[in-house]
Structures are given as structure tokens and as C-alpha cells.
Design a protein around this motif. Structure first.
Motif, PDB file in Angstrom:
ATOM      1  N   ASP A   1       0.812  -1.223   0.000  1.00  0.00           N
ATOM      2  CA  ASP A   1       0.000   0.000   0.000  1.00  0.00           C
ATOM      3  C   ASP A   1       0.848   1.277   0.000  1.00  0.00           C
ATOM      4  O   ASP A   1       0.347   2.355  -0.271  1.00  0.00           O
ATOM      5  N   LYS A   2       2.169   1.137   0.317  1.00  0.00           N
ATOM      6  CA  LYS A   2       3.040   2.323   0.389  1.00  0.00           C
ATOM      7  C   LYS A   2       3.939   2.464  -0.847  1.00  0.00           C
ATOM      8  O   LYS A   2       4.834   3.303  -0.862  1.00  0.00           O
ATOM      9  N   GLN A   3       3.730   1.626  -1.856  1.00  0.00           N
ATOM     10  CA  GLN A   3       4.614   1.627  -3.014  1.00  0.00           C
ATOM     11  C   GLN A   3       4.068   2.477  -4.158  1.00  0.00           C
ATOM     12  O   GLN A   3       2.922   2.925  -4.127  1.00  0.00           O
ATOM     13  N   LYS A   4       4.908   2.674  -5.192  1.00  0.00           N
ATOM     14  CA  LYS A   4       4.535   3.499  -6.339  1.00  0.00           C
ATOM     15  C   LYS A   4       4.115   2.623  -7.512  1.00  0.00           C
ATOM     16  O   LYS A   4       4.677   1.547  -7.733  1.00  0.00           O
ATOM     17  N   SER A   5       3.163   3.154  -8.282  1.00  0.00           N
ATOM     18  CA  SER A   5       2.705   2.394  -9.452  1.00  0.00           C
ATOM     19  C   SER A   5       3.764   2.407 -10.551  1.00  0.00           C
ATOM     20  O   SER A   5       4.641   3.274 -10.574  1.00  0.00           O
TER      21      SER A   5
ATOM     22  N   LYS B   1       5.952   0.007 -11.015  1.00  0.00           N
ATOM     23  CA  LYS B   1       7.150  -0.739 -10.612  1.00  0.00           C
ATOM     24  C   LYS B   1       6.809  -2.201 -10.338  1.00  0.00           C
ATOM     25  O   LYS B   1       5.651  -2.569 -10.144  1.00  0.00           O
TER      26      LYS B   1
ATOM     27  N   TYR C   1       7.615  -5.603  -7.954  1.00  0.00           N
ATOM     28  CA  TYR C   1       8.034  -5.969  -6.600  1.00  0.00           C
ATOM     29  C   TYR C   1       7.999  -7.481  -6.425  1.00  0.00           C
ATOM     30  O   TYR C   1       7.290  -8.188  -7.139  1.00  0.00           O
TER      31      TYR C   1
ATOM     32  N   ILE D   1      -2.924   3.010  -8.781  1.00  0.00           N
ATOM     33  CA  ILE D   1      -3.434   3.260  -7.443  1.00  0.00           C
ATOM     34  C   ILE D   1      -4.526   4.315  -7.552  1.00  0.00           C
ATOM     35  O   ILE D   1      -4.313   5.380  -8.137  1.00  0.00           O
TER      36      ILE D   1
ATOM     37  N   GLY E   1      -5.974   5.916  -2.727  1.00  0.00           N
ATOM     38  CA  GLY E   1      -5.189   4.733  -2.348  1.00  0.00           C
ATOM     39  C   GLY E   1      -5.991   3.455  -2.221  1.00  0.00           C
ATOM     40  O   GLY E   1      -5.503   2.450  -1.735  1.00  0.00           O
TER      41      GLY E   1
ATOM     42  N   SER F   1      11.388  -4.115  -3.656  1.00  0.00           N
ATOM     43  CA  SER F   1      11.497  -3.607  -5.020  1.00  0.00           C
ATOM     44  C   SER F   1      12.549  -4.399  -5.790  1.00  0.00           C
ATOM     45  O   SER F   1      13.596  -4.745  -5.250  1.00  0.00           O
TER      46      SER F   1
END
Length: 198
Positions: free
Chosen positions: A128-132, A134, A136, A167, A171, A197
């Protein structure tokens, strides 16, 4: 008051009257309560003994959660209520011993709590704290058993690669691609997925 009424139990537990009556019949059959239809409920001597044991178990577990794992009191009470029915005496005795050990060794308790704090900070890499845009790798899936089972059944397994597609503005939801399928996760679900990541 040394007695209760069916409506008291219904109100306190938030369950149906029929469920309470059914449970009272079983407890009465097992000699734990004196109960007849439309009368007061009273614990028998055996029932009082059983209630005392349950109360002690609840308190021991709550104390462990509060004083060793420093979980906030109201939350600890809730957790203790959910866990107490699944603990056997061996595990409870060991938890009581750990609680006592740390009470007698506060410097070790502080050291352990610092370790736990650091561990929690290190594992803050949740989905939930990551960037679109990318990719993982799933490190772990946490949360309550039902949430964990749901995520695993969707293919969100440790070691699996996840592409974070999009996202939503607030969120929730979070669109991911896993094993060639697009999935939509609620924020609560994404928070249970620890990722790295790649």
C-alpha cells in the motif's frame, strides 16, 4: 448480582436470544449453570470454578499482550478474548513465565521492545506504500488468517513478482498484475503484503 437474566447476556454479548437459550441449555446439562425457562441464571459451584479459570486465563493473556508486547489496553482485551479459547495450559503457563521474567528484568524487556520496534520499521515495505509502474517481489503475507488465506488463494505468494499497475486517488483500490492476471486489492489487503522492489 450473583445472577443474570437472558436479556442481560443478549445485550452484553450482542447475540440472539435463541443462541443464548441454546447455550444455557448446554451449560445447564453440563452442570455449570442453574437455569430454567423465564428464570434467573446462576452459576453452580462447578460453573463458578470454570468461570474463575477462564477469567484468570483472560487476565494472564491480556497482561502478556499489554506488558510484554505493549499492545494498547482496549486492543489487548479484544485480542485476549479472541485467543483465550484456543490456548492450552502449557502455552498459557509459558506466557505467564515470560511475563514474569520480563517483569523481573525490565532492562531486557526494554531491549526486546526496541528490537520489535526496529523490526516493525524494517518491515514497513508494504504494498500500500509503493509506487505504481514498478515491479516488486512478495516477501511475506501478514494479517489475520482469513485475510492471509484470501490473498494466498489469489496467487499473492511469497517469492512471486507483482507489477503495481495503478493506485486509485485515495489509495483504494490498488490494481496489480500477478501471474498474468490483473487484480484489484483493497488498501487493507495491500497493507498485509510485504514487498521488496526489484
Amino acid at each position: 448480582k450473583d445472577f443474570a437474566r437472558v436479556k442481560d447476556v443478549v445485550e452484553i454479548l450482542g447475540v440472539k436470544t435463541s443462541s443464548v437459550i441454546s447455550a444455557l441449555k448446554k451449560l445447564s446439562k453440563n452442570g455449570l449453570v442453574d437455569y430454567e425457562k423465564y428464570s434467573y441464571i446462576k452459576l453452580t459451584q462447578a460453573g463458578l470454578m470454570q468461570a474463575s479459570l477462564l477469567f484468570e486465563k483472560h487476565n494472564s493473556l491480556k497482561t502478556f499482550l499489554e506488558e510484554v508486547l505493549y499492545i494498547e489496553s482496549s486492543k489487548a482485551g479484544e485480542l485476549a478474548h479472541g485467543l483465550e479459547h484456543h490456548l492450552n495450559q502449557e502455552l498459557l503457563t509459558k506466557m505467564e513465565a515470560v511475563t514474569r521474567f520480563f517483569a523481573e528484568n525490565p532492562e531486557l524487556l526494554k531491549k526486546m521492545q526496541t528490537y520489535v520496534d526496529d523490526y516493525e520499521k524494517d518491515s514497513q515495505g508494504t504494498l500500500d506504500k509503493q509506487k505504481s509502474g514498478k515491479v516488486y517481489r512478495v516477501e511475506a503475507v501478514r494479517g489475520d488468517p482469513e485475510l492471509k488465506r484470501r490473498l494466498l488463494s489469489m496467487g499473492v505468494l511469497p517469492g512471486t513478482e507483482i507489477s503495481l499497475e495503478a493506485i486509485a486517488p485515495l489509495g483504494d483500490p490498488i490494481e496489480i498484475k500477478v501471474r498474468g492476471y490483473r487484480l484489484s486489492l483493497r488498501k487493507e489487503e495491500a497493507r498485509a503484503v510485504v514487498v521488496e522492489s526489484i
